[in-house]
Design a protein around this motif. Structure first.
Motif, PDB file in Angstrom:
ATOM      1  N   CYS A   1      18.194  91.788 -45.964  1.00  0.00           N
ATOM      2  CA  CYS A   1      18.681  91.782 -47.336  1.00  0.00           C
ATOM      3  C   CYS A   1      17.551  91.780 -48.351  1.00  0.00           C
ATOM      4  N   ALA A   2      16.327  91.822 -47.900  1.00  0.00           N
ATOM      5  CA  ALA A   2      15.194  91.715 -48.808  1.00  0.00           C
ATOM      6  C   ALA A   2      14.878  93.034 -49.497  1.00  0.00           C
ATOM      7  N   GLY A   3      15.589  94.103 -49.188  1.00  0.00           N
ATOM      8  CA  GLY A   3      15.324  95.386 -49.827  1.00  0.00           C
ATOM      9  C   GLY A   3      14.374  96.218 -48.989  1.00  0.00           C
ATOM     10  N   GLY A   4      14.467  97.519 -49.175  1.00  0.00           N
ATOM     11  CA  GLY A   4      13.631  98.438 -48.417  1.00  0.00           C
ATOM     12  C   GLY A   4      12.433  98.874 -49.234  1.00  0.00           C
ATOM     13  N   PRO A   5      11.779  99.923 -48.771  1.00  0.00           N
ATOM     14  CA  PRO A   5      10.618 100.416 -49.490  1.00  0.00           C
ATOM     15  C   PRO A   5      11.008 101.001 -50.844  1.00  0.00           C
ATOM     16  N   THR A   6      10.070 101.015 -51.757  1.00  0.00           N
ATOM     17  CA  THR A   6      10.302 101.621 -53.059  1.00  0.00           C
ATOM     18  C   THR A   6      10.544 103.116 -52.886  1.00  0.00           C
ATOM     19  N   ALA A   7      11.089 103.740 -53.906  1.00  0.00           N
ATOM     20  CA  ALA A   7      11.350 105.185 -53.842  1.00  0.00           C
ATOM     21  C   ALA A   7      10.070 105.974 -53.555  1.00  0.00           C
ATOM     22  N   PRO A   8       8.946 105.709 -54.253  1.00  0.00           N
ATOM     23  CA  PRO A   8       7.725 106.470 -53.949  1.00  0.00           C
ATOM     24  C   PRO A   8       7.207 106.235 -52.525  1.00  0.00           C
ATOM     25  N   ALA A   9       7.282 104.992 -52.053  1.00  0.00           N
ATOM     26  CA  ALA A   9       6.802 104.704 -50.693  1.00  0.00           C
ATOM     27  C   ALA A   9       7.681 105.401 -49.665  1.00  0.00           C
ATOM     28  N   TRP A  10       8.985 105.374 -49.872  1.00  0.00           N
ATOM     29  CA  TRP A  10       9.906 106.008 -48.931  1.00  0.00           C
ATOM     30  C   TRP A  10       9.718 107.521 -48.939  1.00  0.00           C
ATOM     31  N   ALA A  11       9.636 108.111 -50.114  1.00  0.00           N
ATOM     32  CA  ALA A  11       9.443 109.567 -50.213  1.00  0.00           C
ATOM     33  C   ALA A  11       8.147 109.986 -49.534  1.00  0.00           C
ATOM     34  N   ALA A  12       7.087 109.220 -49.729  1.00  0.00           N
ATOM     35  CA  ALA A  12       5.806 109.543 -49.089  1.00  0.00           C
ATOM     36  C   ALA A  12       5.939 109.492 -47.572  1.00  0.00           C
ATOM     37  N   SER A  13       6.599 108.465 -47.053  1.00  0.00           N
ATOM     38  CA  SER A  13       6.783 108.356 -45.605  1.00  0.00           C
ATOM     39  C   SER A  13       7.613 109.506 -45.054  1.00  0.00           C
ATOM     40  N   VAL A  14       8.675 109.862 -45.764  1.00  0.00           N
ATOM     41  CA  VAL A  14       9.537 110.955 -45.322  1.00  0.00           C
ATOM     42  C   VAL A  14       8.765 112.276 -45.333  1.00  0.00           C
ATOM     43  N   CYS A  15       8.031 112.524 -46.399  1.00  0.00           N
ATOM     44  CA  CYS A  15       7.262 113.778 -46.476  1.00  0.00           C
ATOM     45  C   CYS A  15       6.168 113.829 -45.405  1.00  0.00           C
ATOM     46  N   GLU A  16       5.561 112.694 -45.112  1.00  0.00           N
ATOM     47  CA  GLU A  16       4.566 112.649 -44.029  1.00  0.00           C
ATOM     48  C   GLU A  16       5.212 112.964 -42.685  1.00  0.00           C
ATOM     49  N   ALA A  17       6.442 112.534 -42.487  1.00  0.00           N
ATOM     50  CA  ALA A  17       7.157 112.811 -41.232  1.00  0.00           C
ATOM     51  C   ALA A  17       7.602 114.267 -41.151  1.00  0.00           C
TER      52      ALA A  17
END
Length: 179
Positions: free
Chosen positions: A25-41
């Motif tokens: 429940c603590a929340g996930g990664p921020t939008a920029p962090a998540w987008a960066a991880s997705v684009c790296e994948a």
């Protein structure tokens, strides 16, 4: 018999905080962090798929025996299947972005990559099962497998029109990993 006592004042908040962290429940990664991880994948996956698609097109027009074509096409489809699974795992590892509809966005990416992976696997299995005894029927079977792959690939594309996250749109436009 002892009477249960109330927990010490400092213990209850620590236990509650630990439960919150363990339940996610603590929340996930921020939008920029998540987008960066997705684009790296996705970056290596896109390169691999483009290379394999080009090779498959060359294979379809090359003067090879059905046995050679089958071996090459099966290897290419297996490579695309594995690349898709690697990308899917990378997106899964990125977690769920801490934005409105974050779970839905993450699930959409994962579902799309799962469908792509499965489409390549189905094409690989279909081509593996083709007889190489006669080139005409073999190449007809390959064409049918590739046509089905293309249909399934197109159907698996993520419909982003329903996922309106300004934070993620901005992040995908701005983070260097997505350029």
């Amino acid at each position: 018999m002892r009477t249960p006592r109330a927990p010490a004042a400092g213990i209850l908040p620590a236990v509650l905080c630990t439960l919150v962290l363990l339940t996610g429940c603590a929340g996930g990664p921020t939008a920029p962090a998540w987008a960066a991880s997705v684009c790296e994948a996705l970056a290596p996956w896109r390169l691999e798929i483009n290379a394999l698609t080009s090779s498959a097109q060359q294979q379809m027009t090359a003067q090879t025996t059905p046995a050679q074509a089958k071996e090459n096409l099966v290897r290419m489809m297996a490579g695309a299947e594995q690349a898709s699974e690697t990308a899917r795992r990378g997106v899964a590892d990125a977690g769920v972005p801490d934005v409105a509809q974050g779970e839905e966005v993450s699930r959409g990416f994962l579902d799309s990559l799962t469908e792509v992976r499965d489409a390549y696997g189905k094409a690989r299995r279909t081509i593996e099962g083709l007889s190489i005894g006669q080139s005409g029927p073999f190449y007809d079977g390959v064409k049918a497998a590739v046509d089905t792959l293309n249909e399934e690939y197109d159907a698996s594309s993520l419909d982003t029109s329903k996922l309106d996250s300004p934070e993620l749109k901005q992040a995908f436009d701005e983070v260097p990993e997505c350029r």
